[in-house]
Design a protein around this motif. Structure first.
Motif, PDB file in Angstrom:
ATOM      1  N   ARG A   1      82.460  12.641  -8.000  1.00 46.09           N
ATOM      2  CA  ARG A   1      83.909  12.775  -7.833  1.00 46.09           C
ATOM      3  C   ARG A   1      84.542  13.022  -9.189  1.00 46.09           C
ATOM      4  N   GLY A   2      85.785  13.441  -9.121  1.00 45.57           N
ATOM      5  CA  GLY A   2      86.558  13.637 -10.325  1.00 45.57           C
ATOM      6  C   GLY A   2      87.363  12.384 -10.652  1.00 45.57           C
TER       7      GLY A   2
ATOM      8  N   LEU B   1      92.345  12.780  -8.274  1.00 44.01           N
ATOM      9  CA  LEU B   1      91.930  14.147  -7.979  1.00 44.01           C
ATOM     10  C   LEU B   1      90.980  14.134  -6.792  1.00 44.01           C
ATOM     11  N   GLU B   2      91.272  14.945  -5.808  1.00 47.86           N
ATOM     12  CA  GLU B   2      90.436  14.965  -4.604  1.00 47.86           C
ATOM     13  C   GLU B   2      89.205  15.846  -4.763  1.00 47.86           C
ATOM     14  N   GLU B   3      89.210  16.697  -5.759  1.00 42.81           N
ATOM     15  CA  GLU B   3      88.110  17.643  -5.924  1.00 42.81           C
ATOM     16  C   GLU B   3      86.823  16.925  -6.284  1.00 42.81           C
TER      17      GLU B   3
ATOM     18  N   VAL C   1      85.396  20.017 -10.640  1.00 42.94           N
ATOM     19  CA  VAL C   1      85.913  19.066 -11.627  1.00 42.94           C
ATOM     20  C   VAL C   1      85.442  19.525 -13.012  1.00 42.94           C
ATOM     21  N   PRO C   2      86.351  19.722 -13.969  1.00 44.41           N
ATOM     22  CA  PRO C   2      85.971  20.243 -15.282  1.00 44.41           C
ATOM     23  C   PRO C   2      84.853  19.465 -15.981  1.00 44.41           C
TER      24      PRO C   2
ATOM     25  N   LEU D   1      79.120  18.980 -17.619  1.00 41.40           N
ATOM     26  CA  LEU D   1      77.820  18.322 -17.489  1.00 41.40           C
ATOM     27  C   LEU D   1      76.762  19.295 -16.998  1.00 41.40           C
ATOM     28  N   PHE D   2      77.102  20.090 -15.999  1.00 39.90           N
ATOM     29  CA  PHE D   2      76.169  21.073 -15.448  1.00 39.90           C
ATOM     30  C   PHE D   2      75.736  22.073 -16.522  1.00 39.90           C
TER      31      PHE D   2
END
Length: 122
Positions: free
Chosen positions: A32-33, A37-39, A44-45, A50-51
């Motif tokens: 989660r963000g 924030l629901e995204e 999520v930035p 991280l990715f």
């Protein structure tokens, strides 16, 4: 040369396992963000950061593993000892980080800069 071969094989044994992109992508998609924030996932930035960092880390792991394997094979005579491999062999012998691990062919920095090879494996 045998000393460097032993060092290369020892460093190879200390290498982490490869990061499988599908596995860490699925883990990040569950994240989660911030609280309001629901995204989720890559929307999520910080999760996207991280990715990207995991992709970059995996790239460096692959370069280091390939280079250490090539050094050991060149010492055995299985592959040709090129000038680049000889430079990397000398770096490992001196305890320095081979330039190939920190810079790409254009000279751009691709990973962290540390003063000695021991810092990479502790």
């Amino acid at each position: 040369d045998e000393i460097v071969k032993e060092q290369a094989l020892d460093l190879l044994s200390k290498m982490p396992a490869d990061f499988i992109e599908e596995e860490y992508r699925s883990q990040i998609l569950k994240l989660r963000g911030p609280p309001r924030l629901e995204e989720r996932g890559l929307l999520v930035p910080l999760n996207m950061f991280l990715f990207q960092e995991l992709q970059r880390l995996q790239s460096i792991i692959a370069i280091v593993r390939s280079n250490l394997t090539a050094i050991a094979m060149a010492i055995e005579g299985t592959v040709v000892m090129t000038a680049d491999l000889l430079e990397d062999l000398n770096s490992v012998f001196d305890g320095r980080v081979p330039k190939r691990w920190t810079h790409d062919a254009s000279g751009a920095e691709i990973s962290w800069l540390l003063p000695n090879i021991g810092s990479w494996f502790t």
